[in-house]
Design a protein around this motif. Structure first.
Motif: not given
Length: 274
Positions: A148-175
């Motif tokens: 179940k979690v592997l299927c969710a991981a492969a989709k790679g879709i996350y709520p925007n608020e969970t990305l807040a801890s990532l560097p701003f550059k990563w949010n712009q480049t990798y999502f």
């Protein structure tokens, strides 16, 4: 609520321990009852003895997989125990870039849950190697017991608020922002992670080459001391000299019982052979 007897709990706990290494203590009985109640209802079981017989008789292993899904907690988030990622980027990667002559990095996220950890590793690798990345094989192997979690991981879709801890550059480049409150991991990073279902209690690990880095964080909290020792020794045998093992900061291993050298909290290393 269907109550589980001491005998039924022991039978179920022994099955789980034997097959998945998870050690269910007596005080977990109420949690087990709560998490499995709907499963018993779905199949019209009135007791846990019949449910246990059903699991043992199911040759597809789907029943056992559902059991594990219910009793384990797949909780993770981006940049969890961030010190590990800083150490990986600032200390481990420079060492590997200098010493791995084949340019084939072998990194394993064992117990990857919903993908935050392996995707973070893939982003760090992409940023570190930059334009030289085409010269390297930097794919991350990510495994988990839960399909179940592997299927969710492969989709790679996350709520925007969970990305807040990532560097701003990563949010712009990798999502890619989906416009619905979620963002999806960019294809260039998705393609760097290989997801596979794998049980860490398998007697034989089917890996042809040894790893340079293994992340197995917040997985062994479910295991007793004997199981932890056996797994860590398997990791040691699967690792290249100079390789690093990362475990969860709330986890401990008996340093006297394993060959890894302690580096920093929850980081261990296989000594380089000179």
């Amino acid at each position: 609520m269907i109550s589980i007897t001491d005998k039924e709990f022991k039978q179920l706990a022994e099955f789980i321990k034997r097959n998945y290494g998870i050690h269910l203590k007596e005080e977990k009985k109420m949690i087990v009852e709560g998490r499995l109640f709907q499963v018993l209802q779905k199949f019209n079981f009135t007791n846990y003895t019949d449910y246990s017989h059903y699991i043992l008789a199911d040759q597809t292993e789907n029943a056992a997989s559902e059991l594990v899904e219910k009793i384990t907690t797949n909780h993770t988030f981006f940049m969890r125990e961030v010190e590990h990622f800083h150490f990986f980027q600032q200390q481990v990667l420079p060492y590997l870039a200098q010493t791995v002559k084949s340019n084939d990095l072998r990194i394993w996220s064992a117990g990857c849950s919903t993908g935050e950890e392996p995707y973070t590793l893939a982003m760090i690798l992409d940023e570190y190697f930059g334009l030289q990345k085409y010269n390297w094989d930097t794919k991350v192997l990510a495994t988990d017991l839960s399909q179940k979690v592997l299927c969710a991981a492969a989709k790679g879709i996350y709520p925007n608020e969970t990305l807040a801890s990532l560097p701003f550059k990563w949010n712009q480049t990798y999502f890619k922002n989906n416009g619905d409150g979620t963002s999806e991991v960019a294809a260039k990073i998705k393609n760097e992670v290989i997801y596979r279902r794998f049980n860490l209690m398998e007697s034989n690990f089917p890996f042809k080459k040894k790893f340079h880095v293994i992340f197995c964080r917040n997985v062994m909290i479910y295991f007793d001391q004997k199981t932890k020792k056996e797994l860590v020794n398997k990791f040691y045998n699967l690792m290249e000299p100079g390789g690093y093992l990362f475990i969860g900061q709330s986890e401990t291993i008996d340093r006297e019982a394993v060959n890894f050298r302690y580096v920093m909290p929850a980081v261990y290393r296989k000594e380089v052979i000179i």
